[in-house]
Write a protein that holds these residues in place. Structure first.
Motif: not given
Length: 89
Positions: A31-33, A38-43, A45-53
């Motif tokens: 789970e930590i991995k 996920s944290i690396k991907h959310l750094k 901006d495009d990934r953050v937007e996709k996740y929020a949408r």
């Protein structure tokens, strides 16, 4: 045979607890991995937007979102759930 704090039965119980704890350790390491990835991907901006949408149905100003849910998908997921439930019994 006599029973004390170091009996065979007590060792069996302790061994079972050790195995359960080791399984928990392996689960939480995986789970930590996943979370680290996920944290690396959310750094990004495009990934953050996709996740929020996708997750929170957020939208840009002057934009409309339509969610289309097909009946076939509902039936498939219900059938799969029922199959899993029946196989466990």
């Amino acid at each position: 045979m006599f029973f004390d704090n170091y009996s065979y039965l007590e060792h069996r119980v302790l061994d079972k607890e050790i195995n359960e704890i080791e399984d928990n350790i392996n689960y939480y390491k995986s789970e930590i991995k996943k979370d680290s990835t996920s944290i690396k991907h959310l750094k990004n901006d495009d990934r953050v937007e996709k996740y929020a949408r996708e997750k929170y149905y957020m939208k840009r100003e002057n934009e409309d979102i339509y969610i289309i849910d097909f009946e076939d998908n509902k039936k498939d997921s219900t059938e799969t759930f029922q199959e899993k439930t029946n196989s466990n019994n």
